[in-house]
Design a protein around this motif. Structure first.
Motif, PDB file in Angstrom:
ATOM      1  N   MET A  40      -4.262  -6.568   7.286  1.00 48.02           N
ATOM      2  CA  MET A  40      -4.436  -5.816   6.034  1.00 48.02           C
ATOM      3  C   MET A  40      -4.774  -4.358   6.330  1.00 48.02           C
ATOM      4  SD  MET A  40      -5.068  -7.887   2.769  1.00 48.02           S
ATOM      5  CE  MET A  40      -6.594  -7.274   2.183  1.00 48.02           C
ATOM      6  N   LYS A  41      -3.888  -3.683   7.037  1.00 49.97           N
ATOM      7  CA  LYS A  41      -4.030  -2.251   7.277  1.00 49.97           C
ATOM      8  C   LYS A  41      -3.025  -1.500   6.403  1.00 49.97           C
ATOM      9  CE  LYS A  41      -6.899  -3.106  10.720  1.00 49.97           C
ATOM     10  NZ  LYS A  41      -8.358  -2.845  10.649  1.00 49.97           N
ATOM     11  N   SER A  42      -3.310  -0.223   6.182  1.00 46.28           N
ATOM     12  CA  SER A  42      -2.434   0.561   5.307  1.00 46.28           C
ATOM     13  C   SER A  42      -1.123   0.958   5.971  1.00 46.28           C
ATOM     14  CB  SER A  42      -3.167   1.821   4.836  1.00 46.28           C
ATOM     15  OG  SER A  42      -3.521   2.626   5.954  1.00 46.28           O
ATOM     16  N   ALA A  43      -1.075   0.941   7.308  1.00 43.68           N
ATOM     17  CA  ALA A  43       0.149   1.333   8.018  1.00 43.68           C
ATOM     18  C   ALA A  43       0.149   0.711   9.410  1.00 43.68           C
ATOM     19  CB  ALA A  43       0.252   2.850   8.116  1.00 43.68           C
ATOM     20  N   TYR A  44       1.354   0.418   9.906  1.00 40.85           N
ATOM     21  CA  TYR A  44       1.512  -0.185  11.234  1.00 40.85           C
ATOM     22  C   TYR A  44       2.618   0.516  12.012  1.00 40.85           C
ATOM     23  CZ  TYR A  44      -1.337  -4.147   9.680  1.00 40.85           C
ATOM     24  OH  TYR A  44      -2.368  -4.932   9.218  1.00 40.85           O
ATOM     25  N   ASP A  45       2.506   0.387  13.320  1.00 37.05           N
ATOM     26  CA  ASP A  45       3.570   0.798  14.231  1.00 37.05           C
ATOM     27  C   ASP A  45       4.322  -0.472  14.622  1.00 37.05           C
ATOM     28  OD1 ASP A  45       5.179   1.554  16.327  1.00 37.05           O
ATOM     29  OD2 ASP A  45       3.595   2.520  17.494  1.00 37.05           O
ATOM     30  N   PHE A  46       5.608  -0.550  14.254  1.00 39.33           N
ATOM     31  CA  PHE A  46       6.422  -1.736  14.527  1.00 39.33           C
ATOM     32  C   PHE A  46       7.379  -1.513  15.702  1.00 39.33           C
ATOM     33  CE2 PHE A  46       5.257  -2.203  10.023  1.00 39.33           C
ATOM     34  CZ  PHE A  46       4.739  -3.495  10.035  1.00 39.33           C
TER      35      PHE A  46
ATOM     36  N   ALA B 146      -4.303   4.439  10.232  1.00 32.38           N
ATOM     37  CA  ALA B 146      -4.354   3.330   9.279  1.00 32.38           C
ATOM     38  C   ALA B 146      -5.749   3.145   8.701  1.00 32.38           C
ATOM     39  CB  ALA B 146      -3.906   2.037   9.949  1.00 32.38           C
ATOM     40  N   GLN B 147      -5.807   2.841   7.418  1.00 29.31           N
ATOM     41  CA  GLN B 147      -7.047   2.471   6.748  1.00 29.31           C
ATOM     42  C   GLN B 147      -7.137   0.952   6.656  1.00 29.31           C
ATOM     43  OE1 GLN B 147      -6.593   4.846   3.000  1.00 29.31           O
ATOM     44  NE2 GLN B 147      -8.694   5.452   3.447  1.00 29.31           N
TER      45      GLN B 147
ATOM     46  N   ALA C  51      -9.314   0.241  -0.515  1.00 22.78           N
ATOM     47  CA  ALA C  51      -9.149   0.447   0.927  1.00 22.78           C
ATOM     48  C   ALA C  51     -10.128   1.500   1.389  1.00 22.78           C
ATOM     49  CB  ALA C  51      -7.714   0.873   1.242  1.00 22.78           C
ATOM     50  N   ALA C  52     -10.667   1.326   2.571  1.00 24.28           N
ATOM     51  CA  ALA C  52     -11.607   2.296   3.100  1.00 24.28           C
ATOM     52  C   ALA C  52     -11.744   2.122   4.593  1.00 24.28           C
ATOM     53  CB  ALA C  52     -12.971   2.146   2.421  1.00 24.28           C
ATOM     54  N   GLY C  53     -12.369   3.092   5.256  1.00 23.16           N
ATOM     55  CA  GLY C  53     -12.600   2.970   6.669  1.00 23.16           C
ATOM     56  C   GLY C  53     -13.582   1.876   6.995  1.00 23.16           C
TER      57      GLY C  53
ATOM     58  N   TYR D 120       0.829  -1.204   0.000  1.00 26.00           N
ATOM     59  CA  TYR D 120       0.000   0.000   0.000  1.00 26.00           C
ATOM     60  C   TYR D 120       0.867   1.259   0.000  1.00 26.00           C
ATOM     61  CZ  TYR D 120      -3.566   3.381   1.380  1.00 26.00           C
ATOM     62  OH  TYR D 120      -4.410   4.460   1.414  1.00 26.00           O
ATOM     63  N   SER D 121       1.864   1.296   0.869  1.00 28.52           N
ATOM     64  CA  SER D 121       2.711   2.473   0.997  1.00 28.52           C
ATOM     65  C   SER D 121       3.456   2.782  -0.301  1.00 28.52           C
ATOM     66  CB  SER D 121       3.714   2.278   2.139  1.00 28.52           C
ATOM     67  OG  SER D 121       4.627   3.352   2.195  1.00 28.52           O
ATOM     68  N   GLU D 122       4.043   1.773  -0.915  1.00 27.10           N
ATOM     69  CA  GLU D 122       4.788   2.011  -2.147  1.00 27.10           C
ATOM     70  C   GLU D 122       3.845   2.385  -3.291  1.00 27.10           C
ATOM     71  OE1 GLU D 122       8.061  -0.407  -3.267  1.00 27.10           O
ATOM     72  OE2 GLU D 122       9.083   0.554  -1.580  1.00 27.10           O
ATOM     73  N   TYR D 123       2.690   1.744  -3.342  1.00 27.80           N
ATOM     74  CA  TYR D 123       1.706   2.034  -4.388  1.00 27.80           C
ATOM     75  C   TYR D 123       1.250   3.490  -4.309  1.00 27.80           C
ATOM     76  CZ  TYR D 123      -2.494   1.273  -7.287  1.00 27.80           C
ATOM     77  OH  TYR D 123      -3.469   1.327  -8.260  1.00 27.80           O
ATOM     78  N   VAL D 124       0.902   3.939  -3.091  1.00 26.10           N
ATOM     79  CA  VAL D 124       0.342   5.281  -2.911  1.00 26.10           C
ATOM     80  C   VAL D 124       1.420   6.355  -2.779  1.00 26.10           C
ATOM     81  CG1 VAL D 124      -1.032   6.722  -1.349  1.00 26.10           C
ATOM     82  CG2 VAL D 124      -1.786   4.403  -1.889  1.00 26.10           C
TER      83      VAL D 124
END
Length: 299
Positions: free
Chosen positions: A217-223, A233-234, A293-295, A123-127
């Motif tokens: 399957m979230k758009s972003a995570y805290d690692f 995250a979406q 992706a959506a809420g 998702y991150s690289e795509y967007v």
């Protein structure tokens, strides 16, 4: 036990089988990638000119050829350490103890995190890297097949190979696909019960469907500590992808169990686990990825 053993070698077959079973993104893994140095991947890019009219008076039409590289650097380097008191490990049962810890950690932490990292990185690289727009249509039983057809058509127009495409979906989207108005149920007549209706949708237009828990399957995570969805995250509902558009590599994996007396951490066994790898989209093959992706999804 004079020194630590890298149990990855001892458990390799079991670990590979486990990842094949439980890692939903395993079809994206490509460990045949060549590295330059310890953490850099160089992807060759070849650009060629096309035909021109041939002149029968002799000679050839020379075109330009461009050969450069897309350079990627691995960044997902993870490790963990556990201390196990000597009284909790029988000296004759060290391998079993290492296997038990490994199995629990891989099941509950490593595998879910690797999936989460890979889908969020797509998702991150795509967007963000390639400035593509993820579709945010609220999916319903009435429109989901039309959206799938739209994704497929876009890939067809971009000459993405049809064979090998994969559709990653959350459980909610998988249920939506099963309930979609246009999908016809199939009757299983091969078993003893000829009236048994098989409602499982495992492929659509020859595209394999892979079910992914929505938490992965979230758009972003805290690692920072394990992994958890980022505050902004979406929910990624589905990803249609051709594996040739993605490079997912495991560069290094190590599992150690240090016996008492071989370390200074106390009277017990020291378990250590490290995994190093990453995932990248390929710039000239980004058309092989489509994301919704959506809420929340519609009902």
């Amino acid at each position: 036990m004079a020194s630590a053993i890298n149990y990855v070698e001892q458990f390799r077959q079991e670990l590979e089988q486990k990842y094949a079973r439980e890692l939903t993104s395993s079809d994206l893994t490509n460990n045949g990638i060549q590295f330059v140095g310890t953490k850099t991947v160089k992807i060759p890019r070849l650009t060629l000119g096309g035909y021109k009219e041939h002149g029968r008076s002799g000679g050839w039409n020379r075109q330009d050829i461009s050969n450069d590289f897309e350079v990627k650097t691995l960044a997902h380097d993870r490790d963990v350490e556990f201390f196990v008191d000597a009284m909790d490990v029988d000296e004759t049962n060290q391998v079993v103890s290492a296997a038990n810890i490994t199995n629990t950690f891989e099941t509950e932490q490593a595998i879910p995190e690797l999936d989460a990292y890979r889908y969020s990185k797509i998702y991150s690289e795509y967007v963000n890297t390639f400035n593509q727009t993820a579709d945010t249509t609220a999916l319903t039983e009435a429109n989901i097949l039309a959206k799938f057809d739209e994704f497929m058509e876009a890939m067809d127009e971009a000459s993405v190979p049809v064979d090998g495409r994969i559709l990653y979906v959350t459980p909610a989207i998988n249920t939506m696909l099963k309930h979609a108005q246009e999908i016809q149920r199939t009757i299983n007549v091969s078993g003893s019960n000829d009236n048994n209706i098989n409602r499982a949708v495992r492929s659509l237009d020859e595209v394999e469907i892979i079910l992914v828990p929505s938490g992965r399957m979230k758009s972003a995570y805290d690692f920072t500590d394990g992994f958890k969805p980022a505050a902004d995250a979406q929910q990624i509902n589905m990803i249609l992808v051709h594996p040739r558009s993605v490079i997912a590599v495991d560069k290094h994996s190590a599992i150690y169990l240090w016996a008492p007396g071989t370390h200074t951490g106390g009277d017990g066994y020291l378990y250590q686990n490290r995994r190093y790898g990453d995932l990248f989209l390929i710039e000239n093959k980004v058309t092989g990825v489509m994301i919704n992706a959506a809420g929340a999804t519609g009902g």
